[in-house]
Design a protein around this motif. Structure first.
Motif, PDB file in Angstrom:
ATOM      1  N   UNK A 194     -73.875  31.445   0.749  1.00 30.25           N
ATOM      2  CA  UNK A 194     -73.554  30.618  -0.413  1.00 30.25           C
ATOM      3  C   UNK A 194     -73.973  29.190  -0.141  1.00 30.25           C
ATOM      4  N   UNK A 195     -74.459  28.501  -1.162  1.00 36.22           N
ATOM      5  CA  UNK A 195     -74.857  27.113  -1.008  1.00 36.22           C
ATOM      6  C   UNK A 195     -73.697  26.138  -1.013  1.00 36.22           C
ATOM      7  N   UNK A 196     -72.485  26.641  -1.257  1.00 38.71           N
ATOM      8  CA  UNK A 196     -71.288  25.803  -1.303  1.00 38.71           C
ATOM      9  C   UNK A 196     -70.592  25.830   0.050  1.00 38.71           C
TER      10      UNK A 196
ATOM     11  N   UNK B 283     -69.365  40.571   8.649  1.00 40.97           N
ATOM     12  CA  UNK B 283     -69.353  40.024  10.002  1.00 40.97           C
ATOM     13  C   UNK B 283     -69.857  38.594  10.050  1.00 40.97           C
ATOM     14  N   UNK B 284     -70.663  38.201   9.067  1.00 36.78           N
ATOM     15  CA  UNK B 284     -71.253  36.863   9.068  1.00 36.78           C
ATOM     16  C   UNK B 284     -71.136  36.246   7.676  1.00 36.78           C
ATOM     17  N   UNK B 285     -70.588  35.046   7.606  1.00 31.14           N
ATOM     18  CA  UNK B 285     -70.501  34.321   6.336  1.00 31.14           C
ATOM     19  C   UNK B 285     -71.110  32.938   6.540  1.00 31.14           C
ATOM     20  N   UNK B 286     -72.005  32.566   5.639  1.00 35.03           N
ATOM     21  CA  UNK B 286     -72.746  31.318   5.772  1.00 35.03           C
ATOM     22  C   UNK B 286     -72.536  30.457   4.526  1.00 35.03           C
ATOM     23  N   UNK B 287     -71.999  29.262   4.726  1.00 34.02           N
ATOM     24  CA  UNK B 287     -71.875  28.282   3.659  1.00 34.02           C
ATOM     25  C   UNK B 287     -72.870  27.164   3.855  1.00 34.02           C
TER      26      UNK B 287
ATOM     27  N   UNK C 180     -75.961  26.926   6.611  1.00 30.63           N
ATOM     28  CA  UNK C 180     -77.313  27.119   6.089  1.00 30.63           C
ATOM     29  C   UNK C 180     -78.205  25.912   6.379  1.00 30.63           C
ATOM     30  N   UNK C 181     -77.620  24.719   6.368  1.00 30.55           N
ATOM     31  CA  UNK C 181     -78.414  23.517   6.683  1.00 30.55           C
ATOM     32  C   UNK C 181     -79.091  23.630   8.043  1.00 30.55           C
TER      33      UNK C 181
ATOM     34  N   UNK D  29     -81.041  19.703  -0.143  1.00 29.39           N
ATOM     35  CA  UNK D  29     -79.619  19.883  -0.403  1.00 29.39           C
ATOM     36  C   UNK D  29     -79.247  19.609  -1.844  1.00 29.39           C
ATOM     37  N   UNK D  30     -77.946  19.732  -2.141  1.00 33.54           N
ATOM     38  CA  UNK D  30     -77.402  19.468  -3.463  1.00 33.54           C
ATOM     39  C   UNK D  30     -76.094  18.704  -3.312  1.00 33.54           C
ATOM     40  N   UNK D  31     -75.562  18.214  -4.416  1.00 35.56           N
ATOM     41  CA  UNK D  31     -74.330  17.426  -4.340  1.00 35.56           C
ATOM     42  C   UNK D  31     -73.168  18.260  -3.811  1.00 35.56           C
ATOM     43  N   UNK D  32     -73.236  19.581  -3.989  1.00 32.37           N
ATOM     44  CA  UNK D  32     -72.157  20.440  -3.519  1.00 32.37           C
ATOM     45  C   UNK D  32     -72.458  21.067  -2.166  1.00 32.37           C
ATOM     46  N   UNK D  33     -73.706  20.982  -1.691  1.00 36.60           N
ATOM     47  CA  UNK D  33     -74.052  21.627  -0.435  1.00 36.60           C
ATOM     48  C   UNK D  33     -75.554  21.747  -0.253  1.00 36.60           C
ATOM     49  N   UNK D  34     -76.088  22.975  -0.413  1.00 32.39           N
ATOM     50  CA  UNK D  34     -77.530  23.205  -0.288  1.00 32.39           C
ATOM     51  C   UNK D  34     -78.033  23.925  -1.534  1.00 32.39           C
ATOM     52  N   UNK D  35     -79.346  23.811  -1.796  1.00 26.15           N
ATOM     53  CA  UNK D  35     -79.890  24.390  -3.014  1.00 26.15           C
ATOM     54  C   UNK D  35     -80.280  25.852  -2.817  1.00 26.15           C
ATOM     55  N   UNK D  36     -80.689  26.493  -3.906  1.00 27.35           N
ATOM     56  CA  UNK D  36     -80.964  27.934  -3.870  1.00 27.35           C
ATOM     57  C   UNK D  36     -82.152  28.290  -2.989  1.00 27.35           C
ATOM     58  N   UNK D  37     -83.117  27.391  -2.870  1.00 33.46           N
ATOM     59  CA  UNK D  37     -84.246  27.642  -1.980  1.00 33.46           C
ATOM     60  C   UNK D  37     -83.771  27.775  -0.544  1.00 33.46           C
ATOM     61  N   UNK D  38     -82.903  26.882  -0.126  1.00 31.68           N
ATOM     62  CA  UNK D  38     -82.372  26.942   1.238  1.00 31.68           C
ATOM     63  C   UNK D  38     -81.543  28.210   1.452  1.00 31.68           C
ATOM     64  N   UNK D  39     -80.726  28.555   0.462  1.00 29.45           N
ATOM     65  CA  UNK D  39     -79.892  29.761   0.569  1.00 29.45           C
ATOM     66  C   UNK D  39     -80.768  31.000   0.736  1.00 29.45           C
TER      67      UNK D  39
END
Length: 538
Positions: A301-303, A320-324, A328-329, A336-346
């Motif tokens: 998730x990008x959030x 087993x693995x969760x990535x926020x 992801x950074x 990135x985005x104001x809330x985290x990272x953008x969809x390209x990065x995700x």
């Protein structure tokens, strides 16, 4: 003295006009009537208040320059609470106590996002503030009589679902409080139809607010063009309705992966939400079925991963693995985005995990949450700037959705070309219908439906027309993976690959929503951990 009288009269008329305009604005948010009705409502309101104020202005009290400018009135707090409800309706398109309390508890304060909503709701906030102040002015002038004040207070209480809903529920117990629980079927005892067959993988992509309405190119351009070929090549549900408590991101994920609407028990077990040690421990979700069978599972998730408890939800149910955003950074650096990272990065981070799992020769599930279509105006990844083909005069949300869809199509096409999706079921779905956004007026003209497409691993093209909801995705996916179960049911959903009717097909959407909203038993059950004696056998 005459000059003061004229000044006082003008001030009174301004206050009357402010109240009339604010009420007209509220009516436009709640009912969206034709313009002439709004003009009529505002005009009648102004005329009545102006008449009352004219009578009050004649009093000697109003001729005194030292008279009070504002005065407290009884309807102030009821109207303030009603204004909060109006804000939710204008900003999100709905109000739900459970969802609101959950968001307040579990991560409303993501940097930039809350501010975005307040900017979007600026006119609502201004209208509420102006109304409350103008009525205080009229009260001080004597124009707002005690009788009118009491009437306004009562109307604000009765007309406000934030207050009237819980009061009605407490005063009139619903006959539906146990119905939803009676439909629940635990999926843990499921067995494969052919235990000797190779297990199928799952790539599950949740597209923020990307509902089926956007396929209309005449209205929205070619926003959905990158996904058209996928929609045609697999199982495609064209009548996927939005049921209560599935109309936000975590609700859509819970519905699709656990087969139930998100029944928040904040009124009963607030400590559970605050601690987030486990998330919906009483549910058997997709991960609970597959993880014991050797599946590796990852979520992206990008959030921030703790936003809305999403990290705990997935890790509590077999992932087993969760990535926020923070994780992801490090894997896929970007703007990135104001809330985290953008969809390209995700998607870049998700692809690396797909390559890793593909090399491990073990079955896997990768779930990806994307945010391009998020209200109020979307978030387009930097990599897509100037490449969507959408006109510059169009709302940004269309650029953002087209961008995300392009990235998803590239992801899938590349993965297929590299042989990473063999024996893999790909699921594309909207997490929920769009909230109030910059194209809401256009969407209002459609019979709105969620997107649900499933292809790969031998699934044949098919259009499903019968009514369904997002909690029917869970049993549908289980059946596509080869699991057998009684009457095609898991959670409260029904497999769309079976011949059995779904809950919404049997009851209709209105009754289904009442069954969900009035539920008492299941919402308690799913937040309470199962004891060893309650664990299903098999």
């Amino acid at each position: 003295m005459k000059q003061h009288w004229i000044k006082a009269r003008i001030g009174g008329l301004c206050a009357c006009a402010t109240v009339a305009l604010a009420i007209g604005f509220f009516v436009s948010v709640v009912a969206k009537p034709p313009t002439w009705i709004l003009v009529l409502v505002a005009g009648l309101t102004f005329a009545c208040l102006a008449l009352l104020d004219a009578n009050a202005t004649k009093s000697a009290k109003m001729l005194k320059p030292e008279g009070r400018r504002v005065q407290f009135y009884l309807a102030l707090f009821p109207l303030l609470i009603y204004g909060v409800w109006i804000f939710f309706m204008d900003t999100f398109g709905y109000f739900n106590w459970g969802a609101t309390l959950f968001h307040l508890t579990a991560g409303l304060g993501v940097p930039g996002v809350a501010g975005n909503y307040f900017v979007h709701g600026f006119w609502t906030i201004l209208a509420v503030g102006a109304l409350l102040y103008a009525l205080a002015v009229l009260k001080a002038r004597g124009s707002l009589s005690r009788a009118l004040d009491i009437t306004l207070a009562l109307v604000a209480v009765i007309a406000n679902p934030m207050i009237s809903g819980p009061v009605k529920a407490a005063a009139f117990p619903s006959p539906f409080k146990e119905v939803l629980a009676s439909h629940y079927v635990d999926a843990k005892p499921l067995v494969l139809n052919d235990p000797g067959s190779a297990p199928r993988n799952v790539l599950h992509i949740l597209l923020e607010s990307t509902e089926r309405s956007f396929f209309d190119e005449a209205q929205f351009g070619d926003v959905m063009a990158p996904l058209v070929s996928f929609d045609k090549r697999g199982f495609s549900a064209h009548n996927m309705m939005e049921a209560a408590n599935t109309n936000h991101s975590i609700g859509g994920a819970v519905a699709a992966l656990c087969g139930v609407p998100f029944q928040n028990d904040a009124f009963v077990e607030p400590g559970t939400l605050k601690a987030f040690q486990t998330f919906l421990p009483g549910l058997t979700c997709l991960g609970d079925v597959l993880e014991p069978k050797g599946y590796k599972m990852a979520y992206f998730s990008g959030w921030p991963i703790d936003f809305l408890g999403q990290g705990v939800f997935y890790s509590s149910h077999g992932y087993e693995a969760v990535y926020g955003a923070d994780e992801i950074k490090l894997i896929a650096p970007g703007a990135g985005e104001i809330f985290g990272v953008d969809d390209d990065q995700v998607l870049r981070a998700s692809y690396k995990k797909l390559e890793e799992y593909g090399r491990s020769n073990t079955p896997f599930v990768i779930t990806v949450g994307l945010s391009g279509g998020h209200a109020p105006d979307g978030f387009a990844a930097e990599v897509c700037r100037g490449k969507t083909g959408i006109g510059d005069d169009k709302p940004n949300i269309l650029h953002a959705m087209k961008c995300t869809n392009m990235l998803v199509a590239d992801f899938i096409n590349r993965a297929e070309a590299e042989g990473l999706l063999e024996d893999t079921i790909v699921v594309l779905q909207s997490d929920h219908l769009g909230h109030e956004n910059t194209v809401s007026d256009a969407l209002g003209g459609y019979d709105r439906r969620n997107l649900f497409v499933m292809f790969g691993a031998g699934l044949q093209p098919h259009i499903h027309h019968a009514p369904a909801t997002t909690f029917d995705i869970y049993p549908t996916l289980l059946q596509a993976l080869g699991y057998e179960y009684e009457r095609g049911k898991a959670g409260v959903g029904t497999s769309l690959l079976s011949s059995n009717k779904t809950l919404v097909e049997i009851e209709g959407l209105e009754t289904t929503n009442r069954i969900i909203n009035d539920d008492v038993v299941l919402r308690r059950q799913i937040w309470r951990p199962l004891t060893s004696s309650e664990e299903p056998s098999g």
